[in-house]
Design an enzyme around this catalytic site. Sequence first.
Site, short mmCIF file in Angstrom:
data_model
loop_
_atom_site.label_atom_id
_atom_site.label_comp_id
_atom_site.label_asym_id
_atom_site.label_seq_id
_atom_site.Cartn_x
_atom_site.Cartn_y
_atom_site.Cartn_z
N HIS A 23 38.92 36.27 32.80
CA HIS A 23 39.44 37.73 33.23
C HIS A 23 40.47 37.57 34.11
O HIS A 23 41.01 38.80 34.84
CB HIS A 23 38.29 38.28 34.21
CG HIS A 23 38.21 39.56 34.43
ND1 HIS A 23 38.23 39.92 35.60
CD2 HIS A 23 38.23 40.69 33.79
CE1 HIS A 23 38.03 41.34 35.73
NE2 HIS A 23 38.10 41.85 34.35
N LYS A 44 44.57 37.63 35.49
CA LYS A 44 45.89 38.12 34.98
C LYS A 44 46.88 37.60 35.83
O LYS A 44 47.06 37.82 36.89
CB LYS A 44 45.82 39.59 35.42
CG LYS A 44 45.06 40.54 34.58
CD LYS A 44 43.50 40.64 35.12
CE LYS A 44 42.64 41.45 34.16
NZ LYS A 44 41.32 41.62 34.76
N ASP A 100 59.13 30.17 35.14
CA ASP A 100 60.10 28.85 35.76
C ASP A 100 59.53 28.18 37.06
O ASP A 100 60.17 27.54 37.63
CB ASP A 100 61.47 29.43 36.08
CG ASP A 100 62.20 29.72 34.79
OD1 ASP A 100 62.06 29.33 33.80
OD2 ASP A 100 63.24 30.60 34.89
N HIS A 149 40.71 50.69 39.16
CA HIS A 149 40.63 49.41 38.57
C HIS A 149 41.06 48.42 39.49
O HIS A 149 41.16 47.23 39.10
CB HIS A 149 41.48 49.56 37.23
CG HIS A 149 41.17 48.32 36.32
ND1 HIS A 149 41.94 47.23 36.49
CD2 HIS A 149 40.10 47.98 35.43
CE1 HIS A 149 41.52 46.41 35.31
NE2 HIS A 149 40.23 47.02 34.97
N LYS A 196 41.30 45.75 42.59
CA LYS A 196 40.49 44.53 43.02
C LYS A 196 41.50 43.97 44.49
O LYS A 196 41.89 42.90 44.44
CB LYS A 196 40.23 43.49 42.19
CG LYS A 196 39.77 43.97 40.95
CD LYS A 196 40.79 44.02 39.84
CE LYS A 196 40.00 44.19 38.25
NZ LYS A 196 39.27 45.20 38.20
N ASP A 229 41.90 43.88 59.26
CA ASP A 229 42.76 43.91 60.49
C ASP A 229 44.07 43.90 60.14
O ASP A 229 44.43 44.58 59.35
CB ASP A 229 42.17 42.66 61.64
CG ASP A 229 40.95 42.78 61.91
OD1 ASP A 229 40.18 43.87 62.01
OD2 ASP A 229 40.27 41.63 62.35
#
Length: 444
Positions: free
Chosen positions: A113, A115, A120, A311, A313, A318
């Site tokens: 899951h 991404k 380089d 969508h 996450k 603080d």
Amino acid sequence: MKRPDWTTGNAIELLENGEEFFPAVFAAIESARREVLIETFILFEDKVGLALREVLIAAARRGVHVEMTVDGFGSPELSEAFVRGLTDVGAKLHVFDPPPRLSRRLKPFRRLHRKIVVVDGELGFIGGINYSADHLIEDGPESKQDYAVRMRGPVVEQLRVVTREILATATPESPSAGPTAQRRWWSSRAREPRGHARGRAHTGGESHGLSGAKAVIVTRDNHHHRDDIERMYRLALHAAKREVIIANAYFFPGFLLLRSMQRAARRGVDVHLILQGQPDIAWARWAAQMVYGRLMRSGVHIHEYCERPMHGKVALVDDTWATVGSSNLDPLSLSLNLEANVIVEDAAFNRDLREKLQPLMRDQCRRLKLEETHVHRWWWRLGVGAIVFHVMRHFPRWLARLPRQTQPVMPAADTPVVVSAPQMPAAEAWQWHGTKRLSEEAAE
């Protein structure tokens, strides 16, 4: 793999939605000199996927080493021409745990899951954005609200090591060589000590500035890092003094994480959750609502984002602690999938993320009231809801007892993900920055 430590001297920039993320990634690939590594859950053969394919083909043609790994469940169909266009120029396209030949949509658990993009070994991207047009606002009311980051500095090497681990399990062109490679990889992982990021999470201390952020890559797998991301959330919640803002797409955390949120709110921390009000998966919102009352009675504020499907996450605590990545706060992400987040301790980055999230809460969310959690429901929904809550509460512990097999990583051309097609449909690739238009793609 040696477990990563906190790094300093990183430049980390927040990217919002596909409009900022895709141009940044494509420009980085266009400037690549040696290597491009990509992991993604979803790669669709739409205008975004075609644009990605074109910049990867161009990079491979000029001698850049290109490897991309997609998930067999999240990316169930790629045309033969799409794959061949990459492999003919030397780029490598892998599929993580491809489905059985009889079904392209089975095996929904233990998915890749993450991404990730690494260029380089110097420039890295991580977040929740897939390669599909529904991450562009122009795609319409069902387009997704999401975030990623662009990174330079020592933390990029951690991201590269994480990505190279998956590639070390890839089955070579000769299928018989695959299991040997996997055994070597997992046997080396077996010697790795438990615990992904050393030290305690904290939310205060010296500000390092945008060009000197502290950061660490934290992953979740089914072997040695089964709860590292959740543990970092809990440590940050325990250390919180004033404010917590969490924006998450699929929210159904386990008991320990729920309790950490409740305890933070009870000791006076202003805890805000930005959750889906217009879900792309209907049952996801229903599951989240099972815990709304419990949290709100402890003083947690819940905001439902109603403009488009949420969508993201991301979270902040603080003035300096923040995280962006692929991990939802639900049993799939916290107990099954391969996930990756970056944890950042930097006042400037924290401020940038807050400036994105606060307008969402103020202008685009509906703040729930406690009495709304007691709305009368049909008796069967109350019963089903109670069953779902208790099953999901113990779900992670039950799953931990299941066999943790090593999923295969195979060349795309050898998997049922590839759909034989005599011709790719013509499609206009996506234009970025308004300065360049990719040519229409026709049959190869």
